[in-house]
Design a protein around this motif. Sequence first.
Motif, PDB file in Angstrom:
ATOM      1  N   VAL A  69       0.714  -1.280  -0.174  1.00  0.00           N
ATOM      2  CA  VAL A  69       0.010  -0.021  -0.073  1.00  0.00           C
ATOM      3  C   VAL A  69       0.894   1.271  -0.077  1.00  0.00           C
ATOM      4  O   VAL A  69       0.520   2.136  -0.739  1.00  0.00           O
ATOM      5  N   GLU A  70       1.996   1.151   0.617  1.00  0.00           N
ATOM      6  CA  GLU A  70       2.602   2.308   0.910  1.00  0.00           C
ATOM      7  C   GLU A  70       3.490   2.717  -0.360  1.00  0.00           C
ATOM      8  O   GLU A  70       3.757   3.863  -0.696  1.00  0.00           O
ATOM      9  N   GLN A  71       3.847   1.760  -1.023  1.00  0.00           N
ATOM     10  CA  GLN A  71       4.451   1.927  -2.461  1.00  0.00           C
ATOM     11  C   GLN A  71       3.407   2.505  -3.284  1.00  0.00           C
ATOM     12  O   GLN A  71       3.751   3.187  -4.309  1.00  0.00           O
ATOM     13  N   LEU A  72       2.263   2.012  -3.635  1.00  0.00           N
ATOM     14  CA  LEU A  72       1.189   2.392  -4.501  1.00  0.00           C
ATOM     15  C   LEU A  72       0.487   3.811  -4.099  1.00  0.00           C
ATOM     16  O   LEU A  72       0.070   4.199  -5.290  1.00  0.00           O
ATOM     17  N   LEU A  73       0.332   4.042  -2.744  1.00  0.00           N
ATOM     18  CA  LEU A  73      -0.418   5.420  -2.505  1.00  0.00           C
ATOM     19  C   LEU A  73       0.139   6.667  -3.310  1.00  0.00           C
ATOM     20  O   LEU A  73      -0.700   7.325  -3.758  1.00  0.00           O
ATOM     21  N   PRO A  74       1.271   6.815  -3.319  1.00  0.00           N
ATOM     22  CA  PRO A  74       1.953   8.142  -3.919  1.00  0.00           C
ATOM     23  C   PRO A  74       1.651   7.989  -5.441  1.00  0.00           C
ATOM     24  O   PRO A  74       1.481   8.980  -6.042  1.00  0.00           O
ATOM     25  N   HIS A  75       1.752   6.859  -6.056  1.00  0.00           N
ATOM     26  CA  HIS A  75       1.340   6.567  -7.455  1.00  0.00           C
ATOM     27  C   HIS A  75      -0.024   7.067  -7.684  1.00  0.00           C
ATOM     28  O   HIS A  75      -0.404   7.779  -8.758  1.00  0.00           O
TER      29      HIS A  75
ATOM     30  N   ILE B 118       1.888   7.047 -20.312  1.00  0.00           N
ATOM     31  CA  ILE B 118       3.269   6.801 -20.041  1.00  0.00           C
ATOM     32  C   ILE B 118       3.323   6.319 -18.663  1.00  0.00           C
ATOM     33  O   ILE B 118       3.988   5.438 -18.057  1.00  0.00           O
ATOM     34  N   GLN B 119       2.948   7.421 -17.798  1.00  0.00           N
ATOM     35  CA  GLN B 119       2.852   7.432 -16.406  1.00  0.00           C
ATOM     36  C   GLN B 119       1.921   5.857 -15.965  1.00  0.00           C
ATOM     37  O   GLN B 119       2.517   5.462 -15.011  1.00  0.00           O
ATOM     38  N   LEU B 120       1.086   5.992 -16.508  1.00  0.00           N
ATOM     39  CA  LEU B 120       0.088   4.864 -16.038  1.00  0.00           C
ATOM     40  C   LEU B 120       0.691   3.465 -16.438  1.00  0.00           C
ATOM     41  O   LEU B 120       0.717   2.587 -15.570  1.00  0.00           O
ATOM     42  N   ARG B 121       1.361   3.209 -17.477  1.00  0.00           N
ATOM     43  CA  ARG B 121       2.210   2.035 -17.632  1.00  0.00           C
ATOM     44  C   ARG B 121       2.960   1.663 -16.798  1.00  0.00           C
ATOM     45  O   ARG B 121       3.111   0.553 -16.463  1.00  0.00           O
ATOM     46  N   GLY B 122       3.696   2.785 -16.219  1.00  0.00           N
ATOM     47  CA  GLY B 122       4.878   2.154 -15.388  1.00  0.00           C
ATOM     48  C   GLY B 122       3.990   1.984 -13.926  1.00  0.00           C
ATOM     49  O   GLY B 122       4.546   1.075 -13.113  1.00  0.00           O
ATOM     50  N   SER B 123       3.140   2.478 -13.673  1.00  0.00           N
ATOM     51  CA  SER B 123       2.422   2.244 -12.281  1.00  0.00           C
ATOM     52  C   SER B 123       1.756   0.771 -12.216  1.00  0.00           C
ATOM     53  O   SER B 123       1.561   0.125 -11.607  1.00  0.00           O
ATOM     54  N   ILE B 124       1.059   0.611 -13.573  1.00  0.00           N
ATOM     55  CA  ILE B 124       0.299  -0.689 -13.925  1.00  0.00           C
ATOM     56  C   ILE B 124       1.623  -1.734 -13.667  1.00  0.00           C
ATOM     57  O   ILE B 124       1.376  -2.977 -12.889  1.00  0.00           O
ATOM     58  N   ALA B 125       2.731  -1.736 -14.347  1.00  0.00           N
ATOM     59  CA  ALA B 125       4.121  -2.502 -13.763  1.00  0.00           C
ATOM     60  C   ALA B 125       4.028  -2.761 -12.617  1.00  0.00           C
ATOM     61  O   ALA B 125       4.486  -3.999 -12.232  1.00  0.00           O
ATOM     62  N   LEU B 126       4.213  -1.742 -11.929  1.00  0.00           N
ATOM     63  CA  LEU B 126       4.654  -1.705 -10.564  1.00  0.00           C
ATOM     64  C   LEU B 126       3.591  -2.756  -9.760  1.00  0.00           C
ATOM     65  O   LEU B 126       3.863  -3.399  -8.753  1.00  0.00           O
ATOM     66  N   ALA B 127       2.185  -2.438  -9.917  1.00  0.00           N
ATOM     67  CA  ALA B 127       1.189  -2.915  -9.427  1.00  0.00           C
ATOM     68  C   ALA B 127       1.020  -4.453  -9.422  1.00  0.00           C
ATOM     69  O   ALA B 127       0.869  -5.435  -8.635  1.00  0.00           O
ATOM     70  N   LEU B 128       1.512  -4.751 -10.868  1.00  0.00           N
ATOM     71  CA  LEU B 128       1.598  -6.143 -11.195  1.00  0.00           C
ATOM     72  C   LEU B 128       2.758  -6.832 -10.430  1.00  0.00           C
ATOM     73  O   LEU B 128       2.653  -7.917  -9.894  1.00  0.00           O
ATOM     74  N   GLU B 129       4.008  -6.252 -10.347  1.00  0.00           N
ATOM     75  CA  GLU B 129       5.173  -6.559  -9.769  1.00  0.00           C
ATOM     76  C   GLU B 129       4.805  -6.807  -8.184  1.00  0.00           C
ATOM     77  O   GLU B 129       5.200  -7.850  -7.512  1.00  0.00           O
TER      78      GLU B 129
ATOM     79  N   GLU C 159      -0.621  -6.776  -6.869  1.00  0.00           N
ATOM     80  CA  GLU C 159      -2.128  -5.770  -6.279  1.00  0.00           C
ATOM     81  C   GLU C 159      -2.901  -5.881  -7.726  1.00  0.00           C
ATOM     82  O   GLU C 159      -2.868  -4.831  -8.371  1.00  0.00           O
ATOM     83  N   HIS C 160      -3.754  -6.825  -7.813  1.00  0.00           N
ATOM     84  CA  HIS C 160      -4.615  -6.851  -9.105  1.00  0.00           C
ATOM     85  C   HIS C 160      -5.645  -5.745  -9.067  1.00  0.00           C
ATOM     86  O   HIS C 160      -5.919  -5.241 -10.054  1.00  0.00           O
ATOM     87  N   GLY C 161      -6.122  -5.318  -7.961  1.00  0.00           N
ATOM     88  CA  GLY C 161      -7.342  -4.295  -7.980  1.00  0.00           C
ATOM     89  C   GLY C 161      -6.844  -3.051  -8.562  1.00  0.00           C
ATOM     90  O   GLY C 161      -7.437  -2.418  -9.422  1.00  0.00           O
ATOM     91  N   THR C 162      -5.668  -2.723  -8.020  1.00  0.00           N
ATOM     92  CA  THR C 162      -5.146  -1.463  -8.664  1.00  0.00           C
ATOM     93  C   THR C 162      -4.818  -1.525 -10.046  1.00  0.00           C
ATOM     94  O   THR C 162      -4.831  -0.570 -10.689  1.00  0.00           O
ATOM     95  N   ARG C 163      -4.101  -2.500 -10.325  1.00  0.00           N
ATOM     96  CA  ARG C 163      -3.752  -2.696 -11.683  1.00  0.00           C
ATOM     97  C   ARG C 163      -4.850  -2.565 -12.588  1.00  0.00           C
ATOM     98  O   ARG C 163      -4.552  -1.975 -13.782  1.00  0.00           O
TER      99      ARG C 163
END
Length: 183
Positions: free
Chosen positions: A33-39, A137-148, A151-155
């Motif tokens: 969560v702490e990694q995803l919230l700033p994105h 561009i930014q969304l693709r990077g954050s989608i990759a992070l969520a997948l890594e 975290e499939h709901g956010t992805r």
Amino acid sequence: MQGVEKLPQVFGEPARPRTEVRMNTVGLPRPVVEQLLPHLDAFQASLWVLYHQYHKHHWLVEGETYTELHRFFQECYEQVHESLDRIAERITLLGGVPTCHPEELIRRSFLTHEPEGVYAVEAMLQHDLRAERELCIQLRGSIALALELNEHGTRRLLEDVLQAAEARATQLAHFLGDHAATE
């Protein structure tokens, strides 16, 4: 502002500071969560900027294509608002607090709002296309992070936002025709 007096406001301390992250009800580990919230917060802030820009263009578009573009810009700001609302709701679901103050939204956004004034229709469309590209561009990077982070709901949410942004970018490029900058 001349002639209008701003009344003082007293708000006191919030019951919960914006930086506080609570436990979430869906079982996601705090480090994820702490990694995803700033994105997510950067996306909802950037979408607010884009929302206002599309609204500006809706109000100010002129010329032969007025009716078509007036409707298009309205569809865009409505879609963008829906996306930012879904992202802000996701922030809340994850235990965070979405940024809400206009000055903070601007500071956290990775998009820059077009300056004040009326631009030619082609310039408006190019400004919107550039913003949509950056969003993609930014969304693709954050989608990759969520997948890594598994975290499939956010992805899935970000993929939906990406698909909508790509569709708007495609429509903007069609309006621009040969004038669509390819970077």
